[in-house]
Design a protein around this motif. Sequence first.
Motif, PDB file in Angstrom:
ATOM      1  N   MET A 166       0.778  -1.297   0.012  1.00 33.57           N
ATOM      2  CA  MET A 166       0.133   0.002  -0.013  1.00 33.57           C
ATOM      3  C   MET A 166       0.947   1.321   0.049  1.00 33.57           C
ATOM      4  O   MET A 166       2.049   1.298   0.630  1.00 33.57           O
ATOM      5  CB  MET A 166      -0.987  -0.073   1.122  1.00 33.57           C
ATOM      6  N   GLY A 167       0.492   2.164  -0.685  1.00 29.64           N
ATOM      7  CA  GLY A 167       1.420   3.299  -1.099  1.00 29.64           C
ATOM      8  C   GLY A 167       2.203   3.215  -1.871  1.00 29.64           C
ATOM      9  O   GLY A 167       3.078   4.308  -2.105  1.00 29.64           O
ATOM     10  N   SER A 168       2.199   2.088  -2.566  1.00 31.51           N
ATOM     11  CA  SER A 168       3.524   2.146  -3.628  1.00 31.51           C
ATOM     12  C   SER A 168       2.972   2.718  -4.989  1.00 31.51           C
ATOM     13  O   SER A 168       3.969   3.107  -5.956  1.00 31.51           O
ATOM     14  CB  SER A 168       3.788   0.650  -4.094  1.00 31.51           C
ATOM     15  N   GLY A 169       1.773   3.368  -5.258  1.00 34.20           N
ATOM     16  CA  GLY A 169       1.458   3.957  -6.379  1.00 34.20           C
ATOM     17  C   GLY A 169       0.762   3.265  -7.492  1.00 34.20           C
ATOM     18  O   GLY A 169       0.688   3.787  -8.612  1.00 34.20           O
ATOM     19  N   LYS A 170       0.083   2.121  -6.912  1.00 36.08           N
ATOM     20  CA  LYS A 170      -0.588   0.987  -7.843  1.00 36.08           C
ATOM     21  C   LYS A 170      -1.774   1.976  -8.476  1.00 36.08           C
ATOM     22  O   LYS A 170      -2.034   2.137  -9.744  1.00 36.08           O
ATOM     23  CB  LYS A 170      -0.955  -0.070  -7.312  1.00 36.08           C
ATOM     24  N   THR A 171      -2.535   2.573  -7.845  1.00 36.75           N
ATOM     25  CA  THR A 171      -3.738   3.425  -8.309  1.00 36.75           C
ATOM     26  C   THR A 171      -3.390   4.764  -8.905  1.00 36.75           C
ATOM     27  O   THR A 171      -3.851   4.687 -10.133  1.00 36.75           O
ATOM     28  CB  THR A 171      -4.728   3.669  -7.152  1.00 36.75           C
ATOM     29  N   PHE A 186      -9.024   0.597 -16.751  1.00 35.12           N
ATOM     30  CA  PHE A 186      -8.494   0.447 -15.249  1.00 35.12           C
ATOM     31  C   PHE A 186      -9.313  -0.116 -14.467  1.00 35.12           C
ATOM     32  O   PHE A 186     -10.478   0.628 -14.121  1.00 35.12           O
ATOM     33  CB  PHE A 186      -7.781   1.795 -14.830  1.00 35.12           C
ATOM     34  N   ILE A 187      -8.823  -1.213 -13.718  1.00 37.22           N
ATOM     35  CA  ILE A 187      -9.734  -1.668 -12.443  1.00 37.22           C
ATOM     36  C   ILE A 187      -8.813  -1.642 -11.279  1.00 37.22           C
ATOM     37  O   ILE A 187      -7.921  -2.079 -11.105  1.00 37.22           O
ATOM     38  CB  ILE A 187     -10.176  -3.156 -12.869  1.00 37.22           C
ATOM     39  N   ASP A 188      -9.574  -0.833 -10.272  1.00 32.28           N
ATOM     40  CA  ASP A 188      -8.740  -1.079  -8.773  1.00 32.28           C
ATOM     41  C   ASP A 188      -9.526  -2.285  -8.335  1.00 32.28           C
ATOM     42  O   ASP A 188     -10.863  -2.119  -8.350  1.00 32.28           O
ATOM     43  CB  ASP A 188      -9.164   0.164  -8.271  1.00 32.28           C
ATOM     44  N   LEU A 189      -9.029  -3.269  -8.010  1.00 31.84           N
ATOM     45  CA  LEU A 189      -9.515  -4.646  -7.534  1.00 31.84           C
ATOM     46  C   LEU A 189     -10.333  -4.233  -6.353  1.00 31.84           C
ATOM     47  O   LEU A 189     -11.335  -4.876  -6.301  1.00 31.84           O
ATOM     48  CB  LEU A 189      -8.270  -5.463  -7.246  1.00 31.84           C
ATOM     49  N   ASP A 190      -9.964  -3.560  -5.425  1.00 25.40           N
ATOM     50  CA  ASP A 190     -10.738  -3.165  -4.068  1.00 25.40           C
ATOM     51  C   ASP A 190     -11.932  -2.779  -4.514  1.00 25.40           C
ATOM     52  O   ASP A 190     -12.977  -3.184  -3.989  1.00 25.40           O
ATOM     53  CB  ASP A 190      -9.996  -2.409  -3.113  1.00 25.40           C
ATOM     54  N   THR A 206     -18.443  -2.455   1.384  1.00 28.54           N
ATOM     55  CA  THR A 206     -17.033  -2.410   1.486  1.00 28.54           C
ATOM     56  C   THR A 206     -16.228  -3.398   1.909  1.00 28.54           C
ATOM     57  O   THR A 206     -16.694  -4.254   2.721  1.00 28.54           O
ATOM     58  CB  THR A 206     -16.698  -1.115   2.757  1.00 28.54           C
ATOM     59  N   ILE A 207     -14.824  -3.333   1.686  1.00 27.75           N
ATOM     60  CA  ILE A 207     -13.725  -4.496   2.069  1.00 27.75           C
ATOM     61  C   ILE A 207     -14.083  -4.497   3.651  1.00 27.75           C
ATOM     62  O   ILE A 207     -13.827  -5.730   4.308  1.00 27.75           O
ATOM     63  CB  ILE A 207     -12.624  -4.037   1.655  1.00 27.75           C
ATOM     64  N   LYS A 208     -13.954  -3.475   4.428  1.00 29.51           N
ATOM     65  CA  LYS A 208     -13.932  -3.506   5.742  1.00 29.51           C
ATOM     66  C   LYS A 208     -15.437  -4.104   6.204  1.00 29.51           C
ATOM     67  O   LYS A 208     -15.132  -4.941   7.372  1.00 29.51           O
ATOM     68  CB  LYS A 208     -13.996  -2.035   6.234  1.00 29.51           C
ATOM     69  N   GLU A 209     -16.381  -3.898   5.597  1.00 29.25           N
ATOM     70  CA  GLU A 209     -17.458  -4.642   5.812  1.00 29.25           C
ATOM     71  C   GLU A 209     -17.460  -6.055   5.619  1.00 29.25           C
ATOM     72  O   GLU A 209     -17.931  -6.872   6.533  1.00 29.25           O
ATOM     73  CB  GLU A 209     -18.829  -3.906   5.270  1.00 29.25           C
ATOM     74  N   ILE A 210     -16.693  -6.431   4.596  1.00 31.72           N
ATOM     75  CA  ILE A 210     -16.710  -7.996   4.509  1.00 31.72           C
ATOM     76  C   ILE A 210     -15.826  -8.662   5.361  1.00 31.72           C
ATOM     77  O   ILE A 210     -16.042  -9.758   5.966  1.00 31.72           O
ATOM     78  CB  ILE A 210     -15.939  -8.277   2.769  1.00 31.72           C
ATOM     79  N   VAL A 262      -4.769  -3.862 -13.928  1.00 28.13           N
ATOM     80  CA  VAL A 262      -5.624  -3.861 -12.592  1.00 28.13           C
ATOM     81  C   VAL A 262      -4.488  -3.617 -11.597  1.00 28.13           C
ATOM     82  O   VAL A 262      -3.241  -3.938 -11.379  1.00 28.13           O
ATOM     83  CB  VAL A 262      -5.905  -5.311 -12.488  1.00 28.13           C
ATOM     84  N   ALA A 263      -5.098  -2.823 -10.690  1.00 21.07           N
ATOM     85  CA  ALA A 263      -4.259  -2.148  -9.597  1.00 21.07           C
ATOM     86  C   ALA A 263      -4.696  -3.294  -8.204  1.00 21.07           C
ATOM     87  O   ALA A 263      -5.798  -3.277  -7.811  1.00 21.07           O
ATOM     88  CB  ALA A 263      -4.444  -0.873  -8.892  1.00 21.07           C
ATOM     89  N   CYS A 264      -3.886  -4.204  -7.788  1.00 21.45           N
ATOM     90  CA  CYS A 264      -4.408  -5.218  -6.643  1.00 21.45           C
ATOM     91  C   CYS A 264      -4.025  -4.641  -5.501  1.00 21.45           C
ATOM     92  O   CYS A 264      -3.193  -3.527  -5.286  1.00 21.45           O
ATOM     93  CB  CYS A 264      -3.401  -6.425  -7.013  1.00 21.45           C
ATOM     94  N   GLY A 265      -4.834  -5.292  -4.514  1.00 25.38           N
ATOM     95  CA  GLY A 265      -4.496  -4.942  -3.121  1.00 25.38           C
ATOM     96  C   GLY A 265      -3.258  -5.232  -2.748  1.00 25.38           C
ATOM     97  O   GLY A 265      -2.671  -6.260  -3.383  1.00 25.38           O
TER      98      GLY A 265
END
Length: 177
Positions: free
Chosen positions: A10-15, A29-33, A43-47, A75-78
């Motif tokens: 996280m923070g590496s700049g994928k998005t 472009f797809i942000d996987l989250d 949300t991911i948090k809810e999952i 695709v920007a992965c988590g």
Amino acid sequence: MKTTFLIGYMGSGKTTLGRAVAARTGVRFIDLDDYIEEREGCTIKEIFASRGEDAFRAIEREAIDEVSRLDDTLVACGGGTPCFGNNMDIMNERGVTVYLNAPHSSLLSRLKEGRAKRPLIASLTDDELDTFIYKQMQWREPHYSRAALTFDSSRLEDTDQVAGSVDSFLKLIGYES
């Protein structure tokens, strides 16, 4: 263009890089989250809260399987995506994986600024965050290093740096419009 997977901490700049590359090239472009949240209707948090991490990782694996079948997609992965199950095998078999590698100092600086938006690190002090990044990278690096390509993502701090990084990234992956 085969599906290209951006992996890294996280923070590496994928998005940031993914959106800029998509804007320049017109590839999807797809942000996987975001993809998972839309697919699941929460949300991911809810999952994580309602179904647990194992359920999330199973959903994530299904999402990787789905997006890996798309062409002309970035695709920007988590950050944890490559570290679970056979996700790296799938991504490496069906597409091109690119590890966005940023130095610890860049990750720490970026995550200090954006930590409020990231529940996993929101409550950490600067020293705790520093240690957290170090420990997680020790565990994740062997997974990230399985990527087909590695890209230095330290230069994504302003518009000019992002533009230059897009040029370098497109050369790295051999993109031709």
